[in-house]
Every structure is written in C-alpha cells, then in structure tokens.
Write a protein that holds these residues in place. Structure first.
Motif, PDB file in Angstrom:
ATOM      1  N   ASN A   1     -30.503  55.258   3.690  1.00 44.28           N
ATOM      2  CA  ASN A   1     -31.175  54.852   2.502  1.00 44.28           C
ATOM      3  C   ASN A   1     -31.169  55.545   1.406  1.00 44.28           C
ATOM      4  N   GLU A   2     -30.877  54.938   0.350  1.00 48.24           N
ATOM      5  CA  GLU A   2     -30.657  55.831  -1.170  1.00 48.24           C
ATOM      6  C   GLU A   2     -31.961  56.467  -1.364  1.00 48.24           C
ATOM      7  N   ASN A   3     -33.224  55.977  -0.989  1.00 52.31           N
ATOM      8  CA  ASN A   3     -34.077  56.811  -1.532  1.00 52.31           C
ATOM      9  C   ASN A   3     -34.434  58.146  -0.606  1.00 52.31           C
ATOM     10  N   PHE A   4     -33.981  58.396   0.542  1.00 47.29           N
ATOM     11  CA  PHE A   4     -33.822  59.469   1.104  1.00 47.29           C
ATOM     12  C   PHE A   4     -32.915  60.529   0.489  1.00 47.29           C
ATOM     13  N   ILE A   5     -32.038  60.178   0.121  1.00 45.51           N
ATOM     14  CA  ILE A   5     -31.042  61.255  -0.812  1.00 45.51           C
ATOM     15  C   ILE A   5     -31.611  61.366  -2.028  1.00 45.51           C
ATOM     16  N   HIS A   6     -32.421  60.475  -2.876  1.00 40.23           N
ATOM     17  CA  HIS A   6     -33.281  60.973  -3.980  1.00 40.23           C
ATOM     18  C   HIS A   6     -34.468  61.912  -3.593  1.00 40.23           C
ATOM     19  N   GLU A   7     -35.146  61.488  -2.648  1.00 36.90           N
ATOM     20  CA  GLU A   7     -36.018  62.450  -2.369  1.00 36.90           C
ATOM     21  C   GLU A   7     -35.889  63.814  -2.047  1.00 36.90           C
ATOM     22  N   LYS A   8     -34.819  64.010  -1.323  1.00 37.97           N
ATOM     23  CA  LYS A   8     -34.069  65.253  -0.884  1.00 37.97           C
ATOM     24  C   LYS A   8     -33.635  65.937  -2.002  1.00 37.97           C
ATOM     25  N   GLU A   9     -33.135  65.229  -3.134  1.00 36.97           N
ATOM     26  CA  GLU A   9     -32.447  65.704  -4.391  1.00 36.97           C
ATOM     27  C   GLU A   9     -33.634  66.236  -5.350  1.00 36.97           C
ATOM     28  N   ARG A  10     -34.979  65.662  -5.228  1.00 36.03           N
ATOM     29  CA  ARG A  10     -36.041  65.992  -5.962  1.00 36.03           C
ATOM     30  C   ARG A  10     -36.830  67.176  -5.234  1.00 36.03           C
ATOM     31  N   GLY A  11     -36.602  67.591  -4.015  1.00 34.16           N
ATOM     32  CA  GLY A  11     -37.122  68.683  -3.234  1.00 34.16           C
ATOM     33  C   GLY A  11     -38.303  68.187  -2.566  1.00 34.16           C
ATOM     34  N   THR A  12     -38.594  66.914  -2.360  1.00 35.62           N
ATOM     35  CA  THR A  12     -39.681  66.404  -1.599  1.00 35.62           C
ATOM     36  C   THR A  12     -39.342  66.649   0.091  1.00 35.62           C
ATOM     37  N   ALA A  13     -40.201  67.274   0.669  1.00 31.89           N
ATOM     38  CA  ALA A  13     -40.157  67.359   2.036  1.00 31.89           C
ATOM     39  C   ALA A  13     -40.129  66.137   2.744  1.00 31.89           C
ATOM     40  N   CYS A  14     -38.893  65.765   3.199  1.00 25.05           N
ATOM     41  CA  CYS A  14     -38.397  64.857   3.982  1.00 25.05           C
ATOM     42  C   CYS A  14     -37.549  64.863   5.025  1.00 25.05           C
ATOM     43  N   ALA A  15     -37.684  64.359   6.080  1.00 26.67           N
ATOM     44  CA  ALA A  15     -36.871  64.560   7.330  1.00 26.67           C
ATOM     45  C   ALA A  15     -36.139  63.485   7.609  1.00 26.67           C
ATOM     46  N   MET A  16     -34.794  63.395   7.730  1.00 29.56           N
ATOM     47  CA  MET A  16     -33.888  62.385   8.310  1.00 29.56           C
ATOM     48  C   MET A  16     -34.203  62.305   9.910  1.00 29.56           C
ATOM     49  N   THR A  17     -34.190  60.971  10.242  1.00 31.96           N
ATOM     50  CA  THR A  17     -34.207  60.743  11.595  1.00 31.96           C
ATOM     51  C   THR A  17     -33.075  59.687  12.197  1.00 31.96           C
ATOM     52  N   GLN A  18     -32.888  59.669  13.439  1.00 33.23           N
ATOM     53  CA  GLN A  18     -31.892  58.857  13.799  1.00 33.23           C
ATOM     54  C   GLN A  18     -31.857  57.466  13.570  1.00 33.23           C
ATOM     55  N   SER A  19     -33.260  56.940  13.097  1.00 33.61           N
ATOM     56  CA  SER A  19     -33.267  55.473  12.857  1.00 33.61           C
ATOM     57  C   SER A  19     -32.844  55.362  11.254  1.00 33.61           C
ATOM     58  N   ASP A  20     -32.961  56.399  10.601  1.00 32.02           N
ATOM     59  CA  ASP A  20     -32.430  56.258   9.420  1.00 32.02           C
ATOM     60  C   ASP A  20     -30.886  55.976   9.044  1.00 32.02           C
ATOM     61  N   LEU A  21     -30.099  56.423  10.222  1.00 28.01           N
ATOM     62  CA  LEU A  21     -28.591  56.239  10.160  1.00 28.01           C
ATOM     63  C   LEU A  21     -28.210  54.636  10.381  1.00 28.01           C
ATOM     64  N   GLU A  22     -27.534  54.104   9.637  1.00 28.28           N
ATOM     65  CA  GLU A  22     -26.816  52.820  10.203  1.00 28.28           C
ATOM     66  C   GLU A  22     -25.512  52.898  10.185  1.00 28.28           C
ATOM     67  N   LYS A  23     -24.779  52.606  11.272  1.00 24.14           N
ATOM     68  CA  LYS A  23     -23.367  52.465  11.481  1.00 24.14           C
ATOM     69  C   LYS A  23     -22.734  51.731  10.591  1.00 24.14           C
ATOM     70  N   LEU A  24     -21.755  52.296   9.923  1.00 20.96           N
ATOM     71  CA  LEU A  24     -20.916  51.441   8.925  1.00 20.96           C
ATOM     72  C   LEU A  24     -19.836  51.022   9.652  1.00 20.96           C
ATOM     73  N   LYS A  25     -19.525  49.689   9.417  1.00 27.46           N
ATOM     74  CA  LYS A  25     -18.362  48.884  10.023  1.00 27.46           C
ATOM     75  C   LYS A  25     -16.955  49.017   9.250  1.00 27.46           C
ATOM     76  N   LYS A  26     -15.789  49.551   9.880  1.00 33.39           N
ATOM     77  CA  LYS A  26     -14.699  49.345   9.226  1.00 33.39           C
ATOM     78  C   LYS A  26     -14.202  48.008   8.376  1.00 33.39           C
ATOM     79  N   PRO A  27     -13.749  48.271   7.505  1.00 37.82           N
ATOM     80  CA  PRO A  27     -13.456  46.719   6.732  1.00 37.82           C
ATOM     81  C   PRO A  27     -12.287  46.215   7.301  1.00 37.82           C
TER      82      PRO A  27
END
Length: 92
Positions: free
Chosen positions: A66-92
């Motif tokens: 999620n793009e919001n997770f990246i931006h919260e991390k960049e701002r220094g907000t305390a946020c933790a990524m979990t396994q549910s935040d990961l979405e497997k990308l499909k090969k084209p």
C-alpha cells in the motif's frame, strides 16, 4: 507547467521494513521497500507514482505494498508492516 523528459521511470529506495514473515519462503525478514516514479511529464512539484513494492531478500519474492504505508514510513510515523499488507504481484 510540465516539462517533457521522455519516457523515464525511476525506482526510489525506501529502506527496510520491520520483521515480517514472507508468504513465499516462510522466513522472517526485513523486506526492501521501493517506489516507482514516472518522470515522463513532470511539473515542479508533481511526480506521478506508479506503484510501491517490497522484495524479500531471501527468496526474491516481489509483493505490492500500500502506497500509504510507504509514505507514513517516510514521514517517520510509527507504523508496522504485516503479512496482510503484502499482495503477491503477478508476472506479466
């Protein structure tokens, strides 16, 4: 005002995640976090984002984040990524 710079895509490194279990290999790792930025038509303060992703350092699995997770991390907000935040990308 936009400046046409051609078809350019850069990848910005956003560091490492907290420890998360990889859905592919099952190991607890710190994922490397990245964001693609399209610079084909750039205004002074406008960048078109085209995706955020995480890479497992053990099995090289690539997952959308999620793009919001990246931006919260960049701002220094305390946020933790979990396994549910990961979405497997499909090969084209």
């Amino acid at each position: 005002m936009a400046i046409k710079t051609g078809e350019k895509l850069i990848t910005k490194n956003h560091g490492k995640s907290n420890l998360v279990v990889c859905p592919d290999c099952g190991k607890e790792v710190n994922f490397s976090l990245f964001e693609n930025i399209d610079l084909s038509s750039v205004a002074l303060f406008l960048k078109k984002k085209s995706g955020c992703f995480a890479v497992c350092p053990q099995c090289a699995g690539v997952f959308g984040v999620n793009e919001n997770f990246i931006h919260e991390k960049e701002r220094g907000t305390a946020c933790a990524m979990t396994q549910s935040d990961l979405e497997k990308l499909k090969k084209p």
